[in-house]
Design a protein around this motif. Structure first.
Motif, mmCIF file in Angstrom:
data_model
loop_
_atom_site.group_PDB
_atom_site.id
_atom_site.type_symbol
_atom_site.label_atom_id
_atom_site.label_comp_id
_atom_site.label_asym_id
_atom_site.label_seq_id
_atom_site.Cartn_x
_atom_site.Cartn_y
_atom_site.Cartn_z
ATOM 1 N N ASN A 110 -9.764 -5.573 4.638
ATOM 2 C CA ASN A 110 -10.438 -6.866 4.766
ATOM 3 C C ASN A 110 -9.586 -7.855 5.556
ATOM 4 O OD1 ASN A 110 -12.608 -5.943 3.257
ATOM 5 N ND2 ASN A 110 -11.764 -6.658 1.322
ATOM 6 N N GLN B 90 -5.367 1.892 -4.197
ATOM 7 C CA GLN B 90 -6.698 1.846 -3.600
ATOM 8 C C GLN B 90 -7.163 0.409 -3.391
ATOM 9 O OE1 GLN B 90 -8.314 4.458 -2.528
ATOM 10 N NE2 GLN B 90 -10.042 3.275 -1.767
ATOM 11 N N LYS C 282 -19.766 -1.890 1.326
ATOM 12 C CA LYS C 282 -19.150 -1.037 0.314
ATOM 13 C C LYS C 282 -19.738 0.374 0.356
ATOM 14 C CE LYS C 282 -17.870 -4.631 -3.006
ATOM 15 N NZ LYS C 282 -18.095 -5.162 -4.367
ATOM 16 N N GLU D 213 -18.192 2.190 3.222
ATOM 17 C CA GLU D 213 -16.768 2.439 3.085
ATOM 18 C C GLU D 213 -16.422 3.107 1.762
ATOM 19 O OE1 GLU D 213 -14.966 -1.316 3.499
ATOM 20 O OE2 GLU D 213 -15.685 -1.649 5.536
ATOM 21 N N SER D 214 -17.420 3.703 1.088
ATOM 22 C CA SER D 214 -17.149 4.345 -0.192
ATOM 23 C C SER D 214 -16.211 5.525 0.013
ATOM 24 C CB SER D 214 -18.452 4.814 -0.834
ATOM 25 O OG SER D 214 -19.108 5.726 0.015
ATOM 26 N N THR E 194 0.826 -1.207 0.000
ATOM 27 C CA THR E 194 0.000 0.000 0.000
ATOM 28 C C THR E 194 0.858 1.254 0.000
ATOM 29 O OG1 THR E 194 -1.754 -1.173 1.195
ATOM 30 C CG2 THR E 194 -1.803 1.219 1.252
ATOM 31 N N GLU F 188 -13.537 -4.301 -8.674
ATOM 32 C CA GLU F 188 -13.050 -4.300 -7.287
ATOM 33 C C GLU F 188 -13.069 -5.667 -6.640
ATOM 34 O OE1 GLU F 188 -14.615 0.211 -6.238
ATOM 35 O OE2 GLU F 188 -15.390 -1.530 -5.174
ATOM 36 N N ARG G 221 -5.245 -1.173 -0.545
ATOM 37 C CA ARG G 221 -5.705 -0.628 0.730
ATOM 38 C C ARG G 221 -6.999 -1.298 1.182
ATOM 39 N NH1 ARG G 221 -6.020 4.178 -0.862
ATOM 40 N NH2 ARG G 221 -3.813 4.673 -0.545
ATOM 41 N N LYS G 222 -7.861 -1.581 0.229
ATOM 42 C CA LYS G 222 -9.098 -2.272 0.566
ATOM 43 C C LYS G 222 -8.819 -3.708 1.009
ATOM 44 C CE LYS G 222 -13.559 -3.618 -1.378
ATOM 45 N NZ LYS G 222 -14.422 -3.615 -2.573
#
Length: 367
Positions: A205, A197, A301, A304-305, A187, A366, A200-201
């Motif tokens: 998780n 991005q 989602k 966390e947008s 990251t 994604e 990072r997601k």
């Protein structure tokens, strides 16, 4: 215990049915998850009954066979479950942080699974050798109990405790910690270039899954540690075992079986491929587990947008000015020899064009 047994058997059976009926899920990683579900299923089918029978009756009514076989079966299946969890943890570590050579392959996975069954059965043999059923007649009562060789099993209990609690907890801390550390490095590297991005997601998780795995493991296994230490510190006197020890014995054993019922939720229902197969598998599609999981993921989602300015985009030239190309490139494009690549031609500096270039953003997958 009946509720835990029914729920655990149902959830582990779903994982096995999905894996059996969908050949596209037959990968090394899913083999290990299926092995964990099989161990937990067998554990919940057989082991709770031994514990309940011991709790229902004052005397030990399972007699000689139960005295020697009960401890052997329970220790074997619980150790096999621990081995299956550690294999899954290592496979996730290899996929996220190690090289491709370190990953478990389809040829190696069955060998590891067989070893994860045979080694626990070998380690549990002392429960057959060093336990014996005893009958002691009184004037108006026949006392029956299962006696242990305390000179040997008091030490062996600590060895089993090390295998059931401390080693799996240590392995899970190291593996998931290494995964998070690797994602953190990726990251930072990509963020310095203006991206990262998706990584990072994934890191977020991984942190959530790690917290869930460790909390469940600590909550379900630490009481067993308390029970063993309490048991070994009891004095060798009549009535030294009070009601408090009986409560901690039942709670510790109960939570070990709760862990077997929760494992399919942690390792199966959080798997994207298993969720996709849930609503397509005959016999399971009626429960709509995949749709529920998908709805929950959509809600997460939305919460966390991120702002549009932080979203990484990929652009493709949809129409570009015509220019001179080499004959070989034209032939390749006409014959579609390389369909995975899109060649973009740039006009020469001396070529002047007033035709605008349309740039269309592509959506990033994604998933």
């Amino acid at each position: 215990m009946l509720l835990v047994g029914i729920v655990g058997i149902f959830l582990n059976s779903i994982i096995l049915i999905i894996l059996i009926q969908n050949r596209w899920l037959w990968t090394a990683s899913n083999y290990l998850i299926g092995n964990l579900a099989l161990v937990d299923l067998v554990t919940l089918v057989f082991c709770p009954w031994f514990m309940l029978v011991r709790d229902f009756y004052q005397n030990y009514v399972l007699r000689q066979f139960g005295c020697r076989f009960e401890g052997f079966l329970q220790a074997s299946l619980l150790l096999a479950s621990v081995g299956a969890v550690m294999l899954v943890s290592y496979d996730r570590l290899a996929a996220a942080a190690l090289t491709s050579e370190a990953r478990v392959t389809k040829k190696v996975a069955p060998k590891l699974i067989i070893a994860s069954w045979l080694v626990p059965f070998a380690l549990s043999l002392p429960w057959i050798i060093h336990r014996e059923f005893v009958e002691r007649p009184w004037l108006d009562h026949l006392e029956m109990y299962c006696a242990e060789d305390r000179d040997f099993l008091d030490i062996y209990w600590h060895f089993i405790l090390l295998l059931l609690v401390w080693i799996p907890l240590g392995v899970m801390v190291l593996t998931y910690g290494a995964i998070i550390w690797r994602l953190e490095i990726s990251t930072r590297t990509l963020s310095s270039r203006g991206g990262g991005q998706a990584i990072r997601k994934m890191r977020g998780n991984a942190v959530r899954i790690t917290a869930c795995v460790l909390l469940v493991a600590v909550f379900c296994r630490i009481p067993y540690t308390v029970m063993i230490y309490w048991r070994n510190n009891l004095s060798m006197e009549i009535n030294s075992v009070d009601g408090g020890f009986a409560a901690i014995w039942f709670s510790a054993s109960f939570l070990m079986y709760v862990n077997c019922a929760i494992n399919p939720l942690i390792y199966g229902f959080t798997n994207t491929r298993f969720r996709k197969a849930m609503d397509r598998t005959p016999g399971i599609a009626c429960f709509k587990f995949g749709s529920w999981c998908y709805t929950c993921s959509l809600m997460n989602k939305k919460k966390e947008s991120v702002p549009e300015k932080d979203v990484d985009k990929i652009f493709m030239i949809e129409t570009s000015p015509e220019s001179k190309k080499r004959i070989s490139s034209m032939i390749k494009n006409i014959l579609h020899i390389n369909r995975d690549t899109i060649e973009l031609s740039m006009p020469k500096l001396d070529e002047v064009t007033t035709k605008p270039t349309k740039i269309t953003p592509l959506k990033v997958d994604e998933s």
